[in-house]
Design an enzyme around this catalytic site. Structure first.
Site, PDB file in Angstrom:
ATOM      1  N   HIS A  15       0.575  -1.587   0.143  1.00 34.70           N
ATOM      2  CA  HIS A  15      -0.036   0.088  -0.274  1.00 34.70           C
ATOM      3  C   HIS A  15       0.593   1.112  -0.103  1.00 34.70           C
ATOM      4  O   HIS A  15       1.800   1.056  -0.342  1.00 34.70           O
ATOM      5  CB  HIS A  15      -1.368   0.063   1.076  1.00 34.70           C
ATOM      6  CG  HIS A  15       0.068   0.736   2.730  1.00 34.70           C
ATOM      7  ND1 HIS A  15      -1.253   0.997   3.831  1.00 34.70           N
ATOM      8  CD2 HIS A  15       0.799   0.195   2.879  1.00 34.70           C
ATOM      9  CE1 HIS A  15      -0.608   1.293   4.348  1.00 34.70           C
ATOM     10  NE2 HIS A  15       0.759   0.687   4.250  1.00 34.70           N
ATOM     11  N   CYS A  24       6.085   6.714   4.904  1.00 31.08           N
ATOM     12  CA  CYS A  24       4.952   5.917   4.213  1.00 31.08           C
ATOM     13  C   CYS A  24       3.994   6.056   2.590  1.00 31.08           C
ATOM     14  O   CYS A  24       2.767   5.926   2.261  1.00 31.08           O
ATOM     15  CB  CYS A  24       3.511   5.810   5.618  1.00 31.08           C
ATOM     16  SG  CYS A  24       3.964   4.705   6.913  1.00 31.08           S
ATOM     17  N   HIS A  28       4.962   0.840  -0.497  1.00 33.77           N
ATOM     18  CA  HIS A  28       5.784  -0.138   0.563  1.00 33.77           C
ATOM     19  C   HIS A  28       4.399  -1.219   0.797  1.00 33.77           C
ATOM     20  O   HIS A  28       3.648  -1.051   0.525  1.00 33.77           O
ATOM     21  CB  HIS A  28       6.344   0.515   1.624  1.00 33.77           C
ATOM     22  CG  HIS A  28       4.777   0.743   2.554  1.00 33.77           C
ATOM     23  ND1 HIS A  28       4.740   1.799   2.291  1.00 33.77           N
ATOM     24  CD2 HIS A  28       5.109   0.382   3.263  1.00 33.77           C
ATOM     25  CE1 HIS A  28       3.628   2.371   3.186  1.00 33.77           C
ATOM     26  NE2 HIS A  28       3.710   1.527   3.882  1.00 33.77           N
ATOM     27  N   HIS A  69      -1.441 -10.422  -0.698  1.00 37.33           N
ATOM     28  CA  HIS A  69       0.039 -10.306  -2.588  1.00 37.33           C
ATOM     29  C   HIS A  69      -0.762  -9.171  -3.719  1.00 37.33           C
ATOM     30  O   HIS A  69      -0.256  -9.161  -4.532  1.00 37.33           O
ATOM     31  CB  HIS A  69       0.129 -11.469  -2.958  1.00 37.33           C
ATOM     32  CG  HIS A  69       1.421 -12.091  -2.113  1.00 37.33           C
ATOM     33  ND1 HIS A  69       0.940 -13.462  -0.567  1.00 37.33           N
ATOM     34  CD2 HIS A  69       2.027 -12.341  -2.227  1.00 37.33           C
ATOM     35  CE1 HIS A  69       1.732 -13.449  -0.254  1.00 37.33           C
ATOM     36  NE2 HIS A  69       3.157 -12.988  -1.318  1.00 37.33           N
ATOM     37  N   GLU A 130      -0.027  -3.685  11.594  1.00 38.81           N
ATOM     38  CA  GLU A 130       0.542  -3.616  10.615  1.00 38.81           C
ATOM     39  C   GLU A 130       2.057  -3.888  10.707  1.00 38.81           C
ATOM     40  O   GLU A 130       2.581  -4.375  10.052  1.00 38.81           O
ATOM     41  CB  GLU A 130       0.670  -1.838   9.757  1.00 38.81           C
ATOM     42  CG  GLU A 130      -0.568  -1.203   9.016  1.00 38.81           C
ATOM     43  CD  GLU A 130       0.004   0.008   9.293  1.00 38.81           C
ATOM     44  OE1 GLU A 130       1.154   0.880   9.160  1.00 38.81           O
ATOM     45  OE2 GLU A 130      -0.700   0.368   8.437  1.00 38.81           O
TER      46      GLU A 130
HETATM   47 ZN   LIG Z   1       2.390   1.230   5.488  1.00 36.14          ZN
END
Ligand SMILES: [Zn+2]
Length: 140
Positions: A15, A24, A28, A69, A130
């Site tokens: 994402h 972020c 990644h 994936h 996460e």
């Molecule tokens: Zn992330």
């Protein structure tokens, strides 16, 4: 009294957090763990909220088919169409910024009611990790 049946599922997903101030914002991914919490108005005749194997078939399998994936990106991200052009089946464009919080909201508000339709079971909460250190709880 409230009784919740709980099952988790591990999967890998890419994402990017559109507009993020730090790293972020880059493309990644994470090894996510999603924990589902389900409730029913009453236990079934043999004493279950829902069989754990059915939670797997309905909720965990949704993650496998739709997000595992894959690369999830907001429709508002300027890179979204380019990513889709590079990898059409592997890119999932969503109408929200795919933070853990928004992914959890989508699971509780859209996916849970959809896959559990026809049962009396409700997805009451998800926890999305996460990383092992960072997670969010989203409660209906
Ligand atoms: Zn992330």
């Amino acid at each position: 009294m409230a009784i919740q049946a709980i099952r988790y599922h591990d999967f890998s997903m890419g994402h990017t957090v559109t507009g993020h101030e730090g790293k972020c914002r880059f493309l990644h991914g994470h090894n996510y763990r999603v924990t589902f919490y389900v409730e029913a108005p009453e236990l079934d005749k043999i004493g279950r909220v829902m069989d754990f194997s059915v939670i797997k078939e309905l909720l965990c399998e949704w993650l496998e088919v739709n997000w595992d994936h894959k690369f999830v990106v907001s429709k508002d991200d300027p890179r979204a169409q380019g990513l889709k052009a590079l990898d059409e089946p592997g890119t999932i464009i969503v109408d929200f910024n795919p933070t853990a919080e928004n992914l959890g909201k989508h699971l509780v508000e859209v996916v849970g009611p959809g896959v559990l339709a026809g049962t009396d079971v409700v997805l009451m909460k998800v926890n999305i990790e996460e990383t092992r250190k960072c997670s969010v709880d989203v409660t209906k």
